[in-house]
Write a protein that holds these residues in place. Structure first.
Motif, PDB file in Angstrom:
ATOM      1  N   THR A  51       0.911  -1.172   0.097  1.00  0.00           N
ATOM      2  CA  THR A  51       0.036  -0.033  -0.048  1.00  0.00           C
ATOM      3  C   THR A  51       0.842   1.294   0.149  1.00  0.00           C
ATOM      4  O   THR A  51       0.177   2.245  -0.295  1.00  0.00           O
ATOM      5  CB  THR A  51      -0.968   0.156   1.382  1.00  0.00           C
ATOM      6  OG1 THR A  51      -0.157   0.216   2.396  1.00  0.00           O
ATOM      7  CG2 THR A  51      -1.685  -1.398   1.335  1.00  0.00           C
ATOM      8  N   GLY A  52       2.194   1.194   0.524  1.00  0.00           N
ATOM      9  CA  GLY A  52       3.063   2.271   0.512  1.00  0.00           C
ATOM     10  C   GLY A  52       2.971   2.972   1.924  1.00  0.00           C
ATOM     11  O   GLY A  52       3.599   3.698   2.292  1.00  0.00           O
ATOM     12  N   LEU A  56      -0.289   0.518   7.294  1.00  0.00           N
ATOM     13  CA  LEU A  56      -1.635  -0.019   6.963  1.00  0.00           C
ATOM     14  C   LEU A  56      -1.329  -1.336   6.327  1.00  0.00           C
ATOM     15  O   LEU A  56      -2.101  -2.362   6.504  1.00  0.00           O
ATOM     16  CB  LEU A  56      -2.118   0.631   5.661  1.00  0.00           C
ATOM     17  CG  LEU A  56      -3.564   0.101   4.923  1.00  0.00           C
ATOM     18  CD1 LEU A  56      -4.622   0.045   5.897  1.00  0.00           C
ATOM     19  CD2 LEU A  56      -3.578   1.181   3.635  1.00  0.00           C
ATOM     20  N   ASN A  57      -0.185  -1.626   5.825  1.00  0.00           N
ATOM     21  CA  ASN A  57       0.490  -2.851   5.472  1.00  0.00           C
ATOM     22  C   ASN A  57       0.237  -3.983   6.857  1.00  0.00           C
ATOM     23  O   ASN A  57      -0.080  -5.104   6.642  1.00  0.00           O
ATOM     24  CB  ASN A  57       1.694  -3.080   5.113  1.00  0.00           C
ATOM     25  CG  ASN A  57       1.910  -2.293   3.578  1.00  0.00           C
ATOM     26  OD1 ASN A  57       0.761  -2.312   2.773  1.00  0.00           O
ATOM     27  ND2 ASN A  57       3.015  -1.895   3.074  1.00  0.00           N
ATOM     28  N   GLN A  58       0.757  -3.437   7.797  1.00  0.00           N
ATOM     29  CA  GLN A  58       0.726  -4.356   8.999  1.00  0.00           C
ATOM     30  C   GLN A  58      -0.643  -4.517   9.417  1.00  0.00           C
ATOM     31  O   GLN A  58      -0.691  -5.602   9.823  1.00  0.00           O
ATOM     32  CB  GLN A  58       1.361  -3.432  10.205  1.00  0.00           C
ATOM     33  CG  GLN A  58       1.679  -4.189  11.601  1.00  0.00           C
ATOM     34  CD  GLN A  58       2.382  -3.452  12.427  1.00  0.00           C
ATOM     35  OE1 GLN A  58       2.856  -2.120  12.436  1.00  0.00           O
ATOM     36  NE2 GLN A  58       2.937  -4.150  13.483  1.00  0.00           N
ATOM     37  N   TRP A  65      -2.818  -4.722   0.090  1.00  0.00           N
ATOM     38  CA  TRP A  65      -4.217  -4.785  -0.712  1.00  0.00           C
ATOM     39  C   TRP A  65      -4.270  -6.079  -1.106  1.00  0.00           C
ATOM     40  O   TRP A  65      -3.242  -6.540  -1.803  1.00  0.00           O
ATOM     41  CB  TRP A  65      -4.088  -3.709  -1.891  1.00  0.00           C
ATOM     42  CG  TRP A  65      -4.005  -2.389  -1.707  1.00  0.00           C
ATOM     43  CD1 TRP A  65      -3.068  -1.472  -1.951  1.00  0.00           C
ATOM     44  CD2 TRP A  65      -5.199  -1.604  -0.713  1.00  0.00           C
ATOM     45  NE1 TRP A  65      -3.492  -0.213  -1.250  1.00  0.00           N
ATOM     46  CE2 TRP A  65      -4.490  -0.184  -0.525  1.00  0.00           C
ATOM     47  CE3 TRP A  65      -6.111  -2.054   0.127  1.00  0.00           C
ATOM     48  CZ2 TRP A  65      -5.036   0.811   0.288  1.00  0.00           C
ATOM     49  CZ3 TRP A  65      -6.799  -0.772   0.907  1.00  0.00           C
ATOM     50  CH2 TRP A  65      -6.235   0.453   1.134  1.00  0.00           C
ATOM     51  N   PRO A  66      -5.338  -6.984  -1.181  1.00  0.00           N
ATOM     52  CA  PRO A  66      -5.469  -8.210  -1.744  1.00  0.00           C
ATOM     53  C   PRO A  66      -5.159  -8.161  -3.065  1.00  0.00           C
ATOM     54  O   PRO A  66      -5.559  -7.495  -4.092  1.00  0.00           O
ATOM     55  CB  PRO A  66      -6.806  -8.216  -1.529  1.00  0.00           C
ATOM     56  CG  PRO A  66      -7.421  -7.434  -0.240  1.00  0.00           C
ATOM     57  CD  PRO A  66      -6.609  -6.205  -0.181  1.00  0.00           C
ATOM     58  N   CYS A 205      -8.368   8.315   7.901  1.00  0.00           N
ATOM     59  CA  CYS A 205      -8.827   7.101   8.826  1.00  0.00           C
ATOM     60  C   CYS A 205      -9.261   6.161   7.923  1.00  0.00           C
ATOM     61  O   CYS A 205     -10.402   6.209   7.369  1.00  0.00           O
ATOM     62  CB  CYS A 205      -9.670   7.607   9.848  1.00  0.00           C
ATOM     63  SG  CYS A 205     -10.104   6.177  11.094  1.00  0.00           S
ATOM     64  N   VAL A 206      -8.314   5.291   8.011  1.00  0.00           N
ATOM     65  CA  VAL A 206      -9.009   3.865   7.158  1.00  0.00           C
ATOM     66  C   VAL A 206      -9.589   2.846   8.441  1.00  0.00           C
ATOM     67  O   VAL A 206      -8.765   2.341   9.226  1.00  0.00           O
ATOM     68  CB  VAL A 206      -7.749   2.979   6.401  1.00  0.00           C
ATOM     69  CG1 VAL A 206      -8.082   1.764   5.899  1.00  0.00           C
ATOM     70  CG2 VAL A 206      -7.194   4.087   5.548  1.00  0.00           C
TER      71      VAL A 206
END
Length: 250
Positions: A51-52, A56-58, A65-66, A205-206
């Protein structure tokens, strides 16, 4: 352990207790993607699309991303950073010798923003279906095409049975599909479903609502999101035209 996992799974997806006590009802719920079974929690390493954003990757079960399924991105308003969140992944994909398919984007793509974000201008293909049926067909055929690296689509709100169909095709084709939706269904069978909220200027916020092969994480703040707008909004676009876009997607 099995019982605990079963009960917790049922709790997660808020099934009706009378439904789980009935075998046919439970089988129906499984077939509709409302229950994830323990076998989905594989210990094998799975490589998602970077994802960069390390935080978020963690939080994502695939480490990104799938890469072989549908990601649903819920948003409150256009332009809040829903596409910019994908820039790092798209930049990498756009330099492959394959197309990135944009299906029914709400505005024309803005070339300077693409360049500034590291995306190639030469591998983007845009289609604007004129009906709901054409939109679904376009997404399906884009996923099936051996010339496509990824598919991004704006269906407005897509029903679970349609998402399921795309999920199966994306898995078969080993391809990522991103659906930007202003309406989301709780029983959708996608690989990943997130919802975006803007906390402050440049801070997104994700919220991870659901993900295969992993548990949900309440919220991940992306505080380094300062992208230029990917879309060039024509001056003649009005709120009425936005409504027309939504209706066309229905």
């Amino acid at each position: 352990m099995t019982k605990i996992l079963f009960l917790y799974t049922v709790f997660l997806f808020q099934l009706n207790p009378t439904q789980i006590m009935n075998k046919s009802g439970l089988e129906q719920a499984i077939n509709q993607g409302q229950v994830w079974r323990g076998r989905h929690f594989s210990s094998a390493p799975i490589k998602g699309l970077d994802t960069g954003f390390p935080s978020l990757n963690q939080a994502l079960a695939d480490g990104g991303w799938p890469a072989d399924g549908v990601t649903e991105i819920g948003y409150r308003s256009l332009g809040m950073g829903e596409v910019s969140l994908l820039f790092p992944a798209l930049a990498s994909l756009s330099h492959q010798d394959q197309w990135i398919l944009w299906v029914a984007p709400p505005y024309p793509l803005y070339a300077p923003a693409l360049i500034n974000s590291g995306l190639s201008l030469y591998n983007n293909l845009i289609t604007q279906p004129q009906s709901r049926r054409d939109l679904l067909w376009s997404i399906e055929e884009s996923l099936k095409s051996s010339s496509s690296a990824a598919v991004l689509a704006w269906p407005g709100g897509m029903r679970p049975e349609h998402v399921r169909r795309l999920q199966i095709i994306a898995a078969q084709q080993q391809k990522p599909c991103f659906l930007f939706q202003d309406r989301q269904y709780a029983n959708s069978p996608s690989s990943l479903r997130i919802r975006l909220n803007m906390l402050s200027q440049g801070v997104l916020c994700v919220e991870i609502l659901k993900q295969r092969r992993g548990w949900t994480v309440s919220k991940v703040a992306i505080d380094s999101l300062h992208p230029p707008s990917l879309f060039r909004r024509p001056s003649f676009h009005t709120e009425a035209e936005n409504d027309a876009h939504r209706k066309r997607s229905q």
